[in-house]
Each structure stands twice: as structure tokens, then as C-alpha cells.
Design an enzyme around this catalytic site. Structure first.
Site, PDB file in Angstrom:
ATOM      1  N   GLU A  93      50.017  26.310 -67.261  1.00 39.25           N
ATOM      2  CA  GLU A  93      48.911  27.030 -66.598  1.00 39.25           C
ATOM      3  C   GLU A  93      47.746  27.184 -67.561  1.00 39.25           C
ATOM      4  O   GLU A  93      46.587  26.988 -67.205  1.00 39.25           O
ATOM      5  CB  GLU A  93      49.375  28.415 -66.116  1.00 39.25           C
ATOM      6  CG  GLU A  93      50.416  28.380 -65.008  1.00 39.25           C
ATOM      7  CD  GLU A  93      50.716  29.769 -64.457  1.00 39.25           C
ATOM      8  OE1 GLU A  93      49.807  30.607 -64.353  1.00 39.25           O
ATOM      9  OE2 GLU A  93      51.895  30.023 -64.121  1.00 39.25           O
ATOM     10  N   MET A 131      46.846  39.762 -57.813  1.00 45.18           N
ATOM     11  CA  MET A 131      47.994  39.819 -56.912  1.00 45.18           C
ATOM     12  C   MET A 131      47.721  40.577 -55.614  1.00 45.18           C
ATOM     13  O   MET A 131      48.604  41.239 -55.074  1.00 45.18           O
ATOM     14  CB  MET A 131      49.197  40.425 -57.656  1.00 45.18           C
ATOM     15  CG  MET A 131      49.563  39.679 -58.916  1.00 45.18           C
ATOM     16  SD  MET A 131      49.863  37.901 -58.675  1.00 45.18           S
ATOM     17  CE  MET A 131      51.518  37.964 -57.993  1.00 45.18           C
ATOM     18  N   ARG A 132      46.500  40.476 -55.120  1.00 47.12           N
ATOM     19  CA  ARG A 132      46.180  41.057 -53.808  1.00 47.12           C
ATOM     20  C   ARG A 132      45.824  39.933 -52.847  1.00 47.12           C
ATOM     21  O   ARG A 132      45.125  38.978 -53.227  1.00 47.12           O
ATOM     22  CB  ARG A 132      44.970  42.001 -53.890  1.00 47.12           C
ATOM     23  CG  ARG A 132      45.141  43.177 -54.799  1.00 47.12           C
ATOM     24  CD  ARG A 132      46.192  44.147 -54.368  1.00 47.12           C
ATOM     25  NE  ARG A 132      45.952  44.712 -53.040  1.00 47.12           N
ATOM     26  CZ  ARG A 132      46.831  45.479 -52.402  1.00 47.12           C
ATOM     27  NH1 ARG A 132      48.007  45.752 -52.952  1.00 47.12           N
ATOM     28  NH2 ARG A 132      46.555  45.969 -51.221  1.00 47.12           N
ATOM     29  N   GLY A 185      47.223  39.191 -67.905  1.00 45.45           N
ATOM     30  CA  GLY A 185      45.978  38.438 -68.107  1.00 45.45           C
ATOM     31  C   GLY A 185      46.065  37.300 -69.106  1.00 45.45           C
ATOM     32  O   GLY A 185      45.065  36.947 -69.726  1.00 45.45           O
ATOM     33  N   HIS A 237      48.304  29.208 -59.179  1.00 45.48           N
ATOM     34  CA  HIS A 237      49.552  29.624 -58.541  1.00 45.48           C
ATOM     35  C   HIS A 237      50.725  28.978 -59.289  1.00 45.48           C
ATOM     36  O   HIS A 237      50.675  27.786 -59.601  1.00 45.48           O
ATOM     37  CB  HIS A 237      49.554  29.204 -57.068  1.00 45.48           C
ATOM     38  CG  HIS A 237      50.771  29.690 -56.341  1.00 45.48           C
ATOM     39  ND1 HIS A 237      50.905  30.997 -55.902  1.00 45.48           N
ATOM     40  CD2 HIS A 237      51.915  29.066 -56.022  1.00 45.48           C
ATOM     41  CE1 HIS A 237      52.083  31.145 -55.323  1.00 45.48           C
ATOM     42  NE2 HIS A 237      52.721  29.983 -55.383  1.00 45.48           N
ATOM     43  N   ASN A 270      41.985  29.727 -57.607  1.00 45.79           N
ATOM     44  CA  ASN A 270      43.171  30.517 -57.924  1.00 45.79           C
ATOM     45  C   ASN A 270      44.161  29.644 -58.684  1.00 45.79           C
ATOM     46  O   ASN A 270      44.187  28.427 -58.500  1.00 45.79           O
ATOM     47  CB  ASN A 270      43.820  30.974 -56.603  1.00 45.79           C
ATOM     48  CG  ASN A 270      45.105  31.758 -56.810  1.00 45.79           C
ATOM     49  OD1 ASN A 270      45.150  32.686 -57.629  1.00 45.79           O
ATOM     50  ND2 ASN A 270      46.162  31.396 -56.089  1.00 45.79           N
ATOM     51  N   ASP A 322      47.467  30.584 -50.292  1.00 46.51           N
ATOM     52  CA  ASP A 322      48.109  29.573 -51.157  1.00 46.51           C
ATOM     53  C   ASP A 322      48.102  28.164 -50.560  1.00 46.51           C
ATOM     54  O   ASP A 322      48.959  27.340 -50.895  1.00 46.51           O
ATOM     55  CB  ASP A 322      49.566  29.980 -51.491  1.00 46.51           C
ATOM     56  CG  ASP A 322      49.629  31.220 -52.360  1.00 46.51           C
ATOM     57  OD1 ASP A 322      48.635  31.534 -53.037  1.00 46.51           O
ATOM     58  OD2 ASP A 322      50.682  31.889 -52.345  1.00 46.51           O
ATOM     59  N   LEU A 380      43.577  38.472 -50.163  1.00 46.39           N
ATOM     60  CA  LEU A 380      42.166  38.722 -49.853  1.00 46.39           C
ATOM     61  C   LEU A 380      41.872  38.420 -48.386  1.00 46.39           C
ATOM     62  O   LEU A 380      42.434  37.492 -47.799  1.00 46.39           O
ATOM     63  CB  LEU A 380      41.289  37.858 -50.759  1.00 46.39           C
ATOM     64  CG  LEU A 380      41.397  38.235 -52.247  1.00 46.39           C
ATOM     65  CD1 LEU A 380      40.877  37.104 -53.137  1.00 46.39           C
ATOM     66  CD2 LEU A 380      40.643  39.534 -52.539  1.00 46.39           C
TER      67      LEU A 380
HETATM   68  C1  GAR Z   1      50.588  33.587 -63.471  1.00 46.76           C
HETATM   69  O1  GAR Z   1      51.810  32.916 -63.583  1.00 46.76           O
HETATM   70  C2  GAR Z   1      49.858  33.160 -62.211  1.00 46.76           C
HETATM   71  O2  GAR Z   1      50.052  31.807 -61.887  1.00 46.76           O
HETATM   72  C3  GAR Z   1      50.497  34.043 -61.175  1.00 46.76           C
HETATM   73  O3  GAR Z   1      50.649  35.290 -61.804  1.00 46.76           O
HETATM   74  C4  GAR Z   1      50.816  35.083 -63.213  1.00 46.76           C
HETATM   75  C5  GAR Z   1      49.792  35.934 -63.921  1.00 46.76           C
HETATM   76  O4  GAR Z   1      49.998  35.895 -65.296  1.00 46.76           O
HETATM   77  N1  GAR Z   1      49.715  34.135 -59.989  1.00 46.76           N
HETATM   78  C6  GAR Z   1      50.226  34.293 -58.788  1.00 46.76           C
HETATM   79  O5  GAR Z   1      51.417  34.397 -58.569  1.00 46.76           O
HETATM   80  C7  GAR Z   1      49.189  34.325 -57.663  1.00 46.76           C
HETATM   81  N2  GAR Z   1      49.834  34.195 -56.409  1.00 46.76           N
HETATM   82  P1  GAR Z   1      48.843  36.313 -66.279  1.00 46.76           P
HETATM   83  O6  GAR Z   1      48.377  37.702 -65.844  1.00 46.76           O
HETATM   84  O7  GAR Z   1      49.505  36.354 -67.625  1.00 46.76           O
HETATM   85  O8  GAR Z   1      47.765  35.296 -66.197  1.00 46.76           O
END
Ligand code: GAR
Length: 212
Positions: A170, A86-87, A12, A105, A103, A141, A89
Site C-alpha cells: 500500500e 473508515m466512514r 495513518g 483498499h 481511496n 469499494d 460517504l
Molecule cells: C489500510 O490498510 C487501508 O487500506 C485500509 O485501512 C488501513 C488504514 O491504515 N482502508 C480501508 O479498509 C478502507 N475501506 P493506515 O491508517 O495505517 O493507513
């Protein structure tokens, strides 16, 4: 002030970035599909309501998504933010929040959809990599892009170092995208394009490796 609900699956850190950023939004809840998601404790420590809708408790995606939507809607969000959720939808869920679901990515979409984005970028030898915030559509995506950050891939990068530098970006672009959304400065048009009334200028060129 707009209400947002954030969905997470793990540590998170993007949710934390949204929580600690300059905000024009109120985080109504943080919801996870996993009870052991590290980010839940951080949210609770900051007085944010949390909930768990465990995908393992549901026989299929349809019933999980219906249960998830019910919990999300109980917090009456204006926008739903996927921050490392990470599901995959269902179309039902995505269409329920059309234009209100975004979202983040960890790649420059449409390159490297799916998982293991950093390892695949390194394997391909790309010189520029990054992250994307986009509206979610049923096409995984591939939704309309709101903002991207690009970083150079360095000769000695490992998956670990590259992912850390992408994650740093991010944490900068995601709060910006949510602020735009909550200020009504961006929206998804009927023909599926992102309208951005806020900024219409390009950032700096990133050339990698640098020119000499
Ligand atoms: C992040 O890098 C996000 O971009 C990615 O998961 C990580 C979560 O990190 N998301 C995906 O891959 C979605 N397909 P976090 O829990 O520390 O935010």
C-alpha cells in the site's frame, strides 16, 4: 503544485507514506473523523494543518458529510485522498469530488469489499491477495481501479503477517497513484474508465505458490 487533503480515521501509515514520499503535491491538510486518530500527531509534527470533524457530533450521514465537505473545501484541495478513512460517504459527498477523490483498499478489488479483508482472504484460501487504489464512486469499494499490488499468500500466514505485507505494498502504490493524479497522468473519463497516460505496460506475473 497540486493541493491534496488527506482523510484518515486511525494510525495513518498511508498518510505518512504520502508525506514522506517523493511528492509532486502539497498536503494542505490532514482531516480525521476521530480526535484520537494516531496519524494526526504525525501530521502536526511535520507542520501539516490538521482538523477533526467528529462523526459522533452529527445526527446522520448527510449532516456529517456536509460538515466534512465544508472543512475539506476550506483547504481548497485539487484532490481528496482517503487513506484509511473508515466512514461510508454519501453520494452527495462523492459526487461533489467526482474524479478528484481516491481511496486505498486492502484487497484486490472487486474481491473483498468492506471490512476484515485479510481474514476473509485467508478463510477462502486464496493464494494471491493485495491492495487497490481506485477512484471513489457512490458504489462502495467499486470505483474505477488506478493501480493494484498483488502478493502471495503464504501457507503459514496469519491475519497479522498478511496485513503487514499488504500494507507494505500500500505504501508503495498509493504515492504512485497520487503522483500520477497530480501530474495529470491519470484521470477519470466521462464513461467512468481510468485513463492512464503514464504507463501502459504490465508488471511481472505473480504465480503463487511458485512453479518448481
Ligand atoms: C489500510 O490498510 C487501508 O487500506 C485500509 O485501512 C488501513 C488504514 O491504515 N482502508 C480501508 O479498509 C478502507 N475501506 P493506515 O491508517 O495505517 O493507513
Amino acid at each position: 503544485m497540486k493541493n491534496i487533503v488527506i482523510l484518515i480515521s486511525g494510525r495513518g501509515s498511508n498518510m505518512q507514506a504520502l508525506l514522506t514520499a517523493d511528492a509532486n503535491y502539497r498536503i494542505a491538510a490532514v482531516i480525521s473523523n476521530r480526535a484520537d486518530a494516531g496519524g494526526l500527531a504525525f501530521a502536526q509534527a511535520h507542520g501539516i494543518p490538521t482538523a477533526v470533524v467528529a462523526h459522533r457530533d452529527h445526527p446522520d450521514r448527510d449532516s456529517f458529510d456536509a460538515a466534512l465537505a465544508q472543512v475539506v473545501d476550506s483547504f481548497q484541495p485539487d484532490f481528496v485522498i482517503l487513506a484509511g478513512f473508515m466512514r461510508i460517504l454519501t453520494s452527495y459527498f462523492v459526487m461533489h469530488y467526482q474524479g478528484r477523490l481516491i481511496n486505498i483498499h486492502p484487497s484486490l478489488l472487486p474481491s473483498y469489499t468492506g471490512l476484515h479483508t485479510h481474514a476473509r482472504a485467508l478463510q477462502d484460501g486464496v493464494k494471491i491477495h493485495g491492495c487497490t487504489v481506485h477512484f471513489v464512486t457512490p458504489d462502495l469499494d467499486h470505483g474505477p481501479i488506478i493501480i493494484q499490488a498483488a502478493i502471495p499468500v503464504l501457507a503459514d500466514d496469519t491475519e497479522h503477517t498478511l496485513s503487514a505485507r499488504v500494507l507494505h505494498e500500500e505504501h508503495r502504490v498509493f504515492p504512485q497513484a497520487v503522483r500520477w493524479l497530480c501530474a495529470g497522468q491519470i484521470e477519470l473519463s466521462k464513461d467512468g474508465k481510468v485513463v492512464n497516460r503514464s504507463r501502459n505496460q504490465a508488471g511481472l506475473a505473480l504465480i503463487s505458490p511458485a512453479l518448481e
